[in-house]
Scaffold this motif. Structure first.
Motif, PDB file in Angstrom:
ATOM      1  N   ARG A 143       6.649  13.972   9.669  1.00  0.00           N
ATOM      2  CA  ARG A 143       7.918  13.288   9.445  1.00  0.00           C
ATOM      3  C   ARG A 143       7.735  12.461   8.186  1.00  0.00           C
ATOM      4  N   ARG A 207       2.785  11.053  13.737  1.00  0.00           N
ATOM      5  CA  ARG A 207       4.157  11.527  13.976  1.00  0.00           C
ATOM      6  C   ARG A 207       4.802  10.740  15.114  1.00  0.00           C
ATOM      7  N   ASN A 208       4.050  10.482  16.152  1.00  0.00           N
ATOM      8  CA  ASN A 208       4.600   9.786  17.314  1.00  0.00           C
ATOM      9  C   ASN A 208       4.907   8.321  17.028  1.00  0.00           C
ATOM     10  N   ARG A 210       6.575   7.312  14.428  1.00  0.00           N
ATOM     11  CA  ARG A 210       7.848   7.227  13.697  1.00  0.00           C
ATOM     12  C   ARG A 210       8.926   8.021  14.424  1.00  0.00           C
ATOM     13  N   PRO A 211       9.929   7.347  15.015  1.00  0.00           N
ATOM     14  CA  PRO A 211      11.029   8.063  15.672  1.00  0.00           C
ATOM     15  C   PRO A 211      11.744   8.987  14.690  1.00  0.00           C
ATOM     16  N   PRO A 212      12.290  10.092  15.168  1.00  0.00           N
ATOM     17  CA  PRO A 212      12.985  11.036  14.283  1.00  0.00           C
ATOM     18  C   PRO A 212      14.108  10.367  13.496  1.00  0.00           C
ATOM     19  N   THR A 214      13.943   8.200  11.091  1.00  0.00           N
ATOM     20  CA  THR A 214      13.737   6.815  10.672  1.00  0.00           C
ATOM     21  C   THR A 214      12.546   6.731   9.714  1.00  0.00           C
TER      22      THR A 214
END
Length: 299
Positions: A143, A207-208, A210-212, A214
């Protein structure tokens, strides 16, 4: 209130924008784009001063203490390209180049009937695992905090990755390549596979965080996966594992070009890691003081 946007190169007025205290830099970029179609939001970088720090998209006029008549400086970052596109080009190229040379094309070796060694087969499998993993991570795991990067970086990065792929592949797959003993090969193979799993574990962990959709940043910490425990010692364990993977590959092949590739990689990753380490310490006042950037207890 009205904000003046000036070109950072010559201080000429680019746009005059009506904003509120809650208007963000991201909103401002959209306004500038509406008045100058050439300046796509992804091409814009805002600063409070000509050579000041680049402002974040989430910064508001109020948080920057801007008032009516205040000035902001804009820099045109030039043509942009998506990070995912860059990564796919960077990683697909080395995979294809290496596997092509692995077939010993006449262009490189002429007519050769020498058998490809078991070590060269293992090395090709390792190279494939690494770059196939990177491609899948780009598609399904990463992300990105920034949507794009300057287009010129695509050519620079591809020359680096594709060039080293050809350099390493030519020597490892050469008919006169001499393999180290198989004990060394298999021990190094174990180190390579563990490092690749560690690298993947760190990427999933990040990855975990950072929320999708954002750009939220948090202090990265180890999770239940024991391979993420390296977070207790360094800020960028993904780079640590990456270097260990290429060091293992170099030991596996006992090939000088592979060592050169590993050293070039760790030098660049150390530069990135030191920069990220400094940013973490500035951004988070409670950042763990015991951590180093990339090499535990050393760097």
């Amino acid at each position: 209130m009205e904000i003046e946007v000036l070109d950072s190169r010559n201080s000429k007025v680019v746009a005059k924008c009506n904003v509120k205290s809650t208007t963000t830099i991201k909103d401002l970029k959209t306004q500038v784009h509406s008045s100058n179609k050439k300046l796509h939001p992804h091409r814009q970088a805002f600063r409070l001063e000509v050579k000041g720090k680049m402002l974040k998209d989430s910064d508001t006029m109020e948080s920057l203490n801007l008032r009516s008549g205040s000035k902001l400086y804009i820099k045109d970052l030039g043509p942009q390209i998506g990070w995912s596109t860059v990564f796919l080009a960077e990683y697909a190229g080395p995979l294809l180049v290496y596997l092509w040379i692995y077939q010993r094309p006449w262009l490189f070796y002429g007519d050769s009937s020498a058998e490809i060694s078991q070590t060269a087969h293992i090395a090709a499998a390792c190279w494939t695992i690494h770059y196939a993993k990177r491609l899948l991570e780009t598609i399904f795991v990463h992300r990105f905090s920034h949507a794009t990067m300057p287009l010129r970086n695509l050519f620079k990065n591809c020359i680096y990755y594709w060039g080293f792929a050809a350099y390493v592949a030519y020597h490892v797959n050469h008919p006169q390549f001499t393999s180290p003993c198989m004990t060394q090969v298999y021990i190094a193979l174990g180190g390579f596979l563990i490092s690749e799993l560690g690298n993947l574990s760190i990427h999933i962990n990040l990855r975990n965080l950072r929320p999708p959709g954002t750009s939220i940043r948090k202090i990265p910490v180890a999770d239940a996966n024991p391979l993420t425990a390296l977070f207790n010692f360094v800020s960028c364990p993904n780079y640590t594992y990456e270097f260990l993977a290429w060091l293992s590959f170099s030991i596996l092949t006992q090939c000088l070009p592979a060592f050169v590739f590993a050293l070039a990689g760790v030098f660049q990753m150390a530069v990135w890691a030191l920069g990220k380490h400094r940013n973490y310490k500035k951004e988070f006042k409670d950042y763990p003081k015991c951590r180093k950037a990339i090499i535990p207890f050393i760097l």
